[in-house]
Design a protein around this motif. Structure first.
Motif, PDB file in Angstrom:
ATOM      1  N   VAL A  40       0.823  -1.209   0.000  1.00 56.39           N
ATOM      2  CA  VAL A  40       0.000   0.000   0.000  1.00 56.39           C
ATOM      3  C   VAL A  40       0.854   1.254   0.000  1.00 56.39           C
ATOM      4  O   VAL A  40       0.558   2.235  -0.690  1.00 56.39           O
ATOM      5  CB  VAL A  40      -0.961  -0.004   1.203  1.00 56.39           C
ATOM      6  CG1 VAL A  40      -1.678   1.338   1.333  1.00 56.39           C
ATOM      7  CG2 VAL A  40      -1.985  -1.121   1.031  1.00 56.39           C
ATOM      8  N   PHE A  41       1.939   1.257   0.776  1.00 58.42           N
ATOM      9  CA  PHE A  41       2.782   2.434   0.879  1.00 58.42           C
ATOM     10  C   PHE A  41       3.991   2.354  -0.047  1.00 58.42           C
ATOM     11  O   PHE A  41       5.026   2.953   0.220  1.00 58.42           O
ATOM     12  CB  PHE A  41       3.221   2.644   2.335  1.00 58.42           C
ATOM     13  CG  PHE A  41       2.091   3.086   3.208  1.00 58.42           C
ATOM     14  CD1 PHE A  41       1.712   4.402   3.274  1.00 58.42           C
ATOM     15  CD2 PHE A  41       1.386   2.158   3.953  1.00 58.42           C
ATOM     16  CE1 PHE A  41       0.656   4.808   4.061  1.00 58.42           C
ATOM     17  CE2 PHE A  41       0.328   2.551   4.755  1.00 58.42           C
ATOM     18  CZ  PHE A  41      -0.035   3.880   4.812  1.00 58.42           C
ATOM     19  N   GLY A  42       3.830   1.627  -1.112  1.00 57.62           N
ATOM     20  CA  GLY A  42       4.897   1.459  -2.085  1.00 57.62           C
ATOM     21  C   GLY A  42       4.974   2.614  -3.071  1.00 57.62           C
ATOM     22  O   GLY A  42       4.349   3.669  -2.896  1.00 57.62           O
ATOM     23  N   PRO A  43       5.723   2.437  -4.151  1.00 58.02           N
ATOM     24  CA  PRO A  43       6.019   3.530  -5.080  1.00 58.02           C
ATOM     25  C   PRO A  43       4.842   4.001  -5.924  1.00 58.02           C
ATOM     26  O   PRO A  43       4.892   5.094  -6.484  1.00 58.02           O
ATOM     27  CB  PRO A  43       7.117   2.929  -5.972  1.00 58.02           C
ATOM     28  CG  PRO A  43       6.902   1.450  -5.907  1.00 58.02           C
ATOM     29  CD  PRO A  43       6.439   1.193  -4.515  1.00 58.02           C
ATOM     30  N   GLU A  44       3.765   3.217  -6.014  1.00 57.24           N
ATOM     31  CA  GLU A  44       2.644   3.613  -6.868  1.00 57.24           C
ATOM     32  C   GLU A  44       1.663   4.544  -6.163  1.00 57.24           C
ATOM     33  O   GLU A  44       0.947   5.302  -6.797  1.00 57.24           O
ATOM     34  CB  GLU A  44       1.910   2.370  -7.379  1.00 57.24           C
ATOM     35  CG  GLU A  44       2.743   1.507  -8.296  1.00 57.24           C
ATOM     36  CD  GLU A  44       3.233   2.261  -9.513  1.00 57.24           C
ATOM     37  OE1 GLU A  44       2.427   2.995 -10.117  1.00 57.24           O
ATOM     38  OE2 GLU A  44       4.421   2.133  -9.856  1.00 57.24           O
ATOM     39  N   GLY A  45       1.573   4.466  -4.824  1.00 53.47           N
ATOM     40  CA  GLY A  45       0.706   5.360  -4.063  1.00 53.47           C
ATOM     41  C   GLY A  45      -0.762   4.976  -4.099  1.00 53.47           C
ATOM     42  O   GLY A  45      -1.177   4.019  -4.757  1.00 53.47           O
ATOM     43  N   CYS A  46      -1.577   5.739  -3.373  1.00 56.85           N
ATOM     44  CA  CYS A  46      -3.022   5.506  -3.333  1.00 56.85           C
ATOM     45  C   CYS A  46      -3.736   6.760  -2.839  1.00 56.85           C
ATOM     46  O   CYS A  46      -3.110   7.699  -2.347  1.00 56.85           O
ATOM     47  CB  CYS A  46      -3.351   4.319  -2.430  1.00 56.85           C
ATOM     48  SG  CYS A  46      -2.937   4.603  -0.694  1.00 56.85           S
ATOM     49  N   THR A  47      -5.058   6.767  -2.980  1.00 62.03           N
ATOM     50  CA  THR A  47      -5.874   7.876  -2.508  1.00 62.03           C
ATOM     51  C   THR A  47      -7.213   7.353  -2.023  1.00 62.03           C
ATOM     52  O   THR A  47      -7.657   6.268  -2.434  1.00 62.03           O
ATOM     53  CB  THR A  47      -6.101   8.927  -3.616  1.00 62.03           C
ATOM     54  OG1 THR A  47      -6.860  10.025  -3.090  1.00 62.03           O
ATOM     55  CG2 THR A  47      -6.857   8.333  -4.788  1.00 62.03           C
ATOM     56  N   LEU A  48      -7.877   8.103  -1.136  1.00 65.41           N
ATOM     57  CA  LEU A  48      -9.200   7.734  -0.646  1.00 65.41           C
ATOM     58  C   LEU A  48      -9.891   8.942  -0.027  1.00 65.41           C
ATOM     59  O   LEU A  48      -9.250   9.933   0.327  1.00 65.41           O
ATOM     60  CB  LEU A  48      -9.107   6.606   0.387  1.00 65.41           C
ATOM     61  CG  LEU A  48      -8.287   6.844   1.663  1.00 65.41           C
ATOM     62  CD1 LEU A  48      -9.098   7.575   2.729  1.00 65.41           C
ATOM     63  CD2 LEU A  48      -7.785   5.518   2.207  1.00 65.41           C
ATOM     64  N   ARG A  49     -11.198   8.848   0.062  1.00 65.24           N
ATOM     65  CA  ARG A  49     -12.004   9.848   0.776  1.00 65.24           C
ATOM     66  C   ARG A  49     -12.439   9.223   2.097  1.00 65.24           C
ATOM     67  O   ARG A  49     -12.711   8.036   2.178  1.00 65.24           O
ATOM     68  CB  ARG A  49     -13.251  10.232  -0.021  1.00 65.24           C
ATOM     69  CG  ARG A  49     -14.225  11.148   0.770  1.00 65.24           C
ATOM     70  CD  ARG A  49     -15.562  11.282   0.090  1.00 65.24           C
ATOM     71  NE  ARG A  49     -16.587  11.772   0.995  1.00 65.24           N
ATOM     72  CZ  ARG A  49     -16.981  13.044   1.097  1.00 65.24           C
ATOM     73  NH1 ARG A  49     -16.428  13.957   0.332  1.00 65.24           N
ATOM     74  NH2 ARG A  49     -17.928  13.396   1.952  1.00 65.24           N
ATOM     75  N   TYR A  50     -12.490  10.040   3.152  1.00 63.42           N
ATOM     76  CA  TYR A  50     -12.947   9.553   4.450  1.00 63.42           C
ATOM     77  C   TYR A  50     -14.049  10.464   4.987  1.00 63.42           C
ATOM     78  O   TYR A  50     -14.120  11.653   4.686  1.00 63.42           O
ATOM     79  CB  TYR A  50     -11.790   9.501   5.460  1.00 63.42           C
ATOM     80  CG  TYR A  50     -11.261  10.858   5.818  1.00 63.42           C
ATOM     81  CD1 TYR A  50     -11.859  11.626   6.811  1.00 63.42           C
ATOM     82  CD2 TYR A  50     -10.177  11.388   5.130  1.00 63.42           C
ATOM     83  CE1 TYR A  50     -11.398  12.881   7.118  1.00 63.42           C
ATOM     84  CE2 TYR A  50      -9.710  12.650   5.434  1.00 63.42           C
ATOM     85  CZ  TYR A  50     -10.321  13.394   6.435  1.00 63.42           C
ATOM     86  OH  TYR A  50      -9.867  14.659   6.721  1.00 63.42           O
ATOM     87  N   ASP A  51     -14.942   9.857   5.784  1.00 60.12           N
ATOM     88  CA  ASP A  51     -15.957  10.591   6.546  1.00 60.12           C
ATOM     89  C   ASP A  51     -15.843  10.123   7.985  1.00 60.12           C
ATOM     90  O   ASP A  51     -15.999   8.926   8.269  1.00 60.12           O
ATOM     91  CB  ASP A  51     -17.359  10.305   6.001  1.00 60.12           C
ATOM     92  CG  ASP A  51     -17.586  10.952   4.648  1.00 60.12           C
ATOM     93  OD1 ASP A  51     -18.118  12.070   4.621  1.00 60.12           O
ATOM     94  OD2 ASP A  51     -17.211  10.335   3.627  1.00 60.12           O
ATOM     95  N   LYS A 175     -15.790   6.193   7.658  1.00 56.60           N
ATOM     96  CA  LYS A 175     -16.280   5.593   6.422  1.00 56.60           C
ATOM     97  C   LYS A 175     -15.274   5.883   5.309  1.00 56.60           C
ATOM     98  O   LYS A 175     -14.803   7.011   5.176  1.00 56.60           O
ATOM     99  CB  LYS A 175     -17.651   6.170   6.058  1.00 56.60           C
ATOM    100  CG  LYS A 175     -18.235   5.597   4.780  1.00 56.60           C
ATOM    101  CD  LYS A 175     -19.578   6.247   4.451  1.00 56.60           C
ATOM    102  CE  LYS A 175     -20.125   5.721   3.132  1.00 56.60           C
ATOM    103  NZ  LYS A 175     -21.416   6.383   2.787  1.00 56.60           N
ATOM    104  N   ILE A 176     -14.957   4.862   4.520  1.00 56.17           N
ATOM    105  CA  ILE A 176     -13.979   5.005   3.453  1.00 56.17           C
ATOM    106  C   ILE A 176     -14.663   4.818   2.099  1.00 56.17           C
ATOM    107  O   ILE A 176     -15.477   3.917   1.911  1.00 56.17           O
ATOM    108  CB  ILE A 176     -12.858   3.955   3.584  1.00 56.17           C
ATOM    109  CG1 ILE A 176     -12.180   4.064   4.951  1.00 56.17           C
ATOM    110  CG2 ILE A 176     -11.829   4.119   2.461  1.00 56.17           C
ATOM    111  CD1 ILE A 176     -11.494   5.362   5.220  1.00 56.17           C
ATOM    112  N   SER A 177     -14.335   5.686   1.141  1.00 59.67           N
ATOM    113  CA  SER A 177     -14.887   5.567  -0.205  1.00 59.67           C
ATOM    114  C   SER A 177     -13.870   6.094  -1.221  1.00 59.67           C
ATOM    115  O   SER A 177     -12.858   6.699  -0.858  1.00 59.67           O
ATOM    116  CB  SER A 177     -16.205   6.342  -0.319  1.00 59.67           C
ATOM    117  OG  SER A 177     -16.008   7.715  -0.014  1.00 59.67           O
TER     118      SER A 177
END
Length: 207
Positions: A40-51, A175-177
């Motif tokens: 998950v914390f590798g070179p490609e990265g990620c994004t998310l919205r939280y509530d 909440k994750i979306s």
């Protein structure tokens, strides 16, 4: 509060890739956890919205981007950019830009209180109402304030749905979306100084 949200989301990101076939014995669960954490914390990265909803007292929402040591965070009161070397925190209402070293605890007052080690927890899993529930419980030797984490994911798609975190005696639900892994451009973490001219914003260098 920002730091509490960061840590909760960090834990969620680390566990959400576990499969329903993961072993229930803590040692095997931890091994899988570590592999997913690195991914998950590798070179490609990620994004998310939280509530976030903390027992009906505090509610907020925002978006986070991760890529290795780099972070981007945005909610209704602050925008932050962290390129792995320098962190910029823009407070909209105060029209203030704080500059910090990327790894400094001075970025907010909760940094010291909510630090933790992944070795502070015992790992297991269960199912609940059709969801796969990934459980992290603080072990006896740990002294941190995070007592338990429960991440709920879809067992077929592994899409995260929400996470519950117990800090001291209080449960927080997030909440994750809109989760997306990969294709995160490095330019996203570069502070856009031209959008915040010194004629309109006060700069405070806290490095």
């Amino acid at each position: 509060m920002i730091r509490r949200i960061y840590i909760t989301l960090l834990l969620l990101l680390a566990v959400m890739g576990m499969t329903a076939q993961a072993a229930t014995r803590p040692n095997e669960a931890r091994q899988l956890f570590d592999k997913v954490y690195d991914k998950v914390f590798g070179p490609e990265g990620c994004t998310l919205r939280y509530d976030v909803n903390i027992i009906g007292i505090y509610k907020t929402h925002g978006t986070i981007w991760y890529k290795g040591k780099k972070q981007r965070f945005s909610d209704e009161r602050v925008d932050t950019w962290n390129d792995g070397v320098t962190a910029y925190m823009v407070y909209r209402k105060k029209k203030t830009v704080e500059i910090h070293d990327a790894n400094s605890d001075k970025k907010d007052k909760y940094s010291g209180k909510f630090k933790f080690s992944l070795d502070d927890f015992d790992y297991s899993k269960t199912t609940e109402n059709g969801d796969l529930v990934l459980i992290l419980k603080q072990n006896r030797n740990a002294k941190g304030t995070i007592k338990e984490v429960r991440a709920y994911v879809n067992p077929q798609t592994l899409a995260p749905k929400y996470v519950k975190v117990k800090v001291a005696f209080i449960w927080t639900k997030i909440k994750i979306s809109n989760f997306r892994a990969g294709s995160i451009n490095d330019n996203l973490f570069v502070f856009p100084r031209n959008r915040y001219p010194s004629s309109e914003y006060k700069y405070e260098d806290k490095r």
